[in-house]
Write an enzyme that holds these catalytic residues in place. Structure first.
Site: not given
Length: 500
Positions: A277, A351
Site C-alpha cells: 500500500k 477475502r
C-alpha cells in the site's frame, strides 16, 4: 502456562444508573426540548411543579434555544432545583422523533459534558434504551496509550430518571447498557495499536473475555492451521513473524431452535503485503480487523442478553506483511475445503482469510451465515463512509440491510451481478482473488466469498470499509477512529431470528 495479554487502553468509563427520582449532589440536569410550530417546546419532566418547568422554558428561550436537532444549550440552574446547571438537548420535531434521533441527541449531550462528574437526565422518557446507548457511546473517550491521562476526563456518571413501570424500565436500561458496552468493546479492539494487538495477543484477549461469560473457545495456532488445511489464512500470515490464529467461539443456549454462524475478518495490520500500500494513511490499517471485533462483540452481547439462538463465531486472525516468506502475486493457494485460488494482488487478502473461515463455519450447517469485513475501497466509492454494503441471499441480505437502517447504522443491499461472477473465475485455478477490472470491486469480493458458503445456508456479507472507522469529525454518538458499527445491527439481527 499461556502468555497474558490485555488491551493497553479502553474508552468507556462512564457509570450508568437508573432512578425514579432526582439524586442529590448532581452537577447538571439534561432535559429534552423540541422545535414546535410556535418555537421552543419543553417536555414536562414530572419532577417539578409547573412554575419551575415554565422557569426552565423561559430561560432556555432567553438564550436562544430552538429545540432543533443537534442543539445543546446550557443555562444556569434556577431556585428550587438543586443542580449547578441545566442542559437543553434538541430533538427536533416531536412528531418525527425516532430512536436514533434520541440516541444522537444523548451522544451530543454526553460529549458536551466531558469533565462533569454526575448528571441526571429525563431523555429516557422518550426511549430509555436509545438514551442509555447514546449517552454511553457519546461519552466514550479513547485517549490511547499515554504516560499521563489526557484531560478533560469523560462524563463520569449518568442517572436516568424513569417514572414508569420499574421492571420494564430496568429491562430496557439493562439491554441498552449491555449493547453500549459491547459496542465499546468493539471500539477498544479496533483502536488498539498493532504493536499491542496481533494474532497471538488478540486471540488470548478474545479467549479471556469470552470465557468470563461462559462461551466455548477454541484456538488454532499456525501448526494446527497447517495440519487442517487453512491455506488462505496461512498464505496471508506467512510473511509476518507474528503467526496467524483462528478463534472459534460458541454460544449454545437451551431451547434454541435456530443457528447462525458469524465470521469476521481479523487482519491485525495490513501493509498490502508484496502488493504494498502507499505509505500515506497506512496507519489506519490498525482498523482492518474491525469485522472480527464486531463479531466478538456481537456474540458476547448475545450471550449476555440471553438470546435464544445457537451462535458460533469463526474469527481468522493474521497480519499481512511483506517478507522473505510472504505470498506473491501469481501464487495459487488451496483453501480450507479444497477450492483453489489464484493470487493476483496480495492486498486483496481479507477475502482469503474469510474464505477459509466461511468454509469452516459452513461445516456446522447453520441456518444462517453472517460475515463482515473492512473489505474493499470500492464500498466507500459506491456508498460513502457511513453506509455499509450488504450482499448475499436476497431475503436475508435485505433483512440485514433494513435492520441496519432501523437501528441507525445505515446499510444498503447490493446485487451480485452474474457478469462479475464470471470475472472472478481464473484460467489457472478455480477462482482468482481480484478481477481484471476496476469496476464492481465490492461485488467481486462478494462473489469470491459466495463460493465458500455451504449449500442451503442463508447468507449475508457486509462490507464496512468506510463505516467501521471514522476519519472525519465526531457526530452524535460516533467518535473519531473506531465506531463500533455494525454491532448494534447484528445484535438486533440475532434477536429477530431468535424470535421468529
Amino acid at each position: 502456562m499461556s502468555a497474558q495479554f490485555s488491551l493497553p487502553a479502553t474508552g468507556l468509563a462512564t457509570q450508568l444508573e437508573l432512578s425514579k427520582k432526582l439524586p442529590e449532589d448532581i452537577d447538571a440536569l439534561v432535559v429534552p426540548t423540541f422545535k414546535g410550530e410556535d418555537g421552543l417546546e419543553l417536555a414536562a419532566s414530572g419532577l417539578f411543579d409547573e412554575n419551575l418547568e415554565i422557569a426552565i422554558w423561559d430561560l432556555l428561550v432567553a438564550v436562544g434555544a430552538t429545540g432543533k436537532q443537534g442543539e445543546v444549550v446550557r443555562i444556569p440552574s434556577i431556585e428550587g432545583i438543586e443542580v449547578d446547571f441545566i442542559v437543553g438537548v434538541g430533538l427536533g420535531d416531536n412528531d418525527s422523533l425516532d430512536d436514533d434521533t434520541l440516541r444522537r441527541a444523548a451522544g451530543d449531550a454526553a460529549r458536551s459534558l466531558a469533565g462533569v462528574q454526575h448528571v441526571a437526565t429525563t431523555l429516557g422518557a422518550f426511549g430509555l434504551q436509545p438514551a442509555v446507548e447514546g449517552f454511553a457511546l457519546g461519552a466514550y473517550n479513547y485517549t490511547g496509550v499515554r504516560s499521563k491521562q489526557k484531560k478533560p476526563l469523560p462524563l463520569e456518571k449518568v442517572t436516568f430518571i424513569s417514572l414508569g413501570d420499574k421492571k420494564a424500565a430496568k429491562e430496557e436500561f439493562t439491554v441498552g447498557q449491555i449493547i453500549a458496552e459491547s459496542v465499546a468493546l468493539c471500539r477498544d479492539l479496533v483502536n488498539a495499536p498493532s504493536s499491542h494487538l496481533y494474532p497471538e495477543s488478540y486471540a488470548a484477549i478474545i479467549r479471556d473475555t469470552a470465557e468470563k461469560i461462559g462461551l466455548g473457545v477454541e484456538i488454532l495456532d499456525e501448526k494446527k492451521l497447517e495440519k487442517q488445511g487453512f491455506g488462505g489464512i496461512l498464505a496471508v500470515g506467512t510473511g509476518s513473524s507474528r503467526k496467524p490464529r483462528l478463534v472459534r467461539l460458541t454460544w449454545a443456549p437451551k431451547k434454541a431452535k435456530k443457528s447462525i454462524a458469524l465470521v469476521g475478518k481479523g487482519i491485525t495490520f495490513d501493509t498490502g503485503g508484496i502488493s504494498l500500500k502507499p505509505g500515506a494513511g497506512m496507519d489506519d490499517m490498525i482498523s482492518d480487523m474491525g469485522g472480527s471485533a464486531t463479531m466478538v462483540a456481537t456474540i458476547i452481547a448475545a450471550a449476555r442478553l440471553g438470546v435464544k439462538l445457537n451462535v458460533t463465531a469463526t474469527i481468522p486472525l493474521a497480519e499481512n506483511m511483506p517478507g522473505g516468506n510472504a505470498f506473491r502475486p501469481g501464487d495459487v493457494i488451496t483453501h480450507y475445503g479444497g477450492i483453489t485460488s489464484e493470487i493476483l494482488n496480495t492486498d486483496a487478502e481479507g477475502r482469503l482469510v474469510l474464505a477459509d473461515a466461511i468454509a469452516r463455519a459452513s461445516e456446522d450447517k447453520p441456518d444462517y451465515l453472517l460475515n463482515v469485513a473492512t473489505l474493499t475501497g470500492a464500498q466507500i466509492v459506491a456508498l460513502g463512509d457511513r453506509t455499509s454494503g450488504v450482499m448475499g441471499s436476497d431475503e436475508f441480505r435485505d433483512s440485514v440491510a433494513l435492520t441496519g437502517r432501523t437501528v441507525g447504522e445505515p446499510a444498503w443491499a447490493m446485487p451480485l451481478p452474474e457478469e462479475i461472477g464470471e470475472d472472478v473465475k481464473s484460467p489457472v485455478a478455480d477462482i482468482r482473488n481480484v478481477t481484471g477490472s476496476r469496476s464492481g470491486g465490492m461485488m467481486a469480493a462478494g462473489w469470491y466469498l459466495s463460493h465458500f458458503v455451504g449449500e442451503g445456508i442463508e447468507w449475508a456479507h457486509v462490507d464496512i470499509a468506510g463505516p467501521a472507522y471514522n476519519k472525519a469529525g465526531v457526530y452524535g454518538y460516533i467518535p473519531k477512529r473506531a465506531t463500533g458499527v455494525p454491532v448494534r445491527t447484528f445484535v438486533q439481527v440475532l434477536s429477530n431470528l431468535a424470535e421468529q
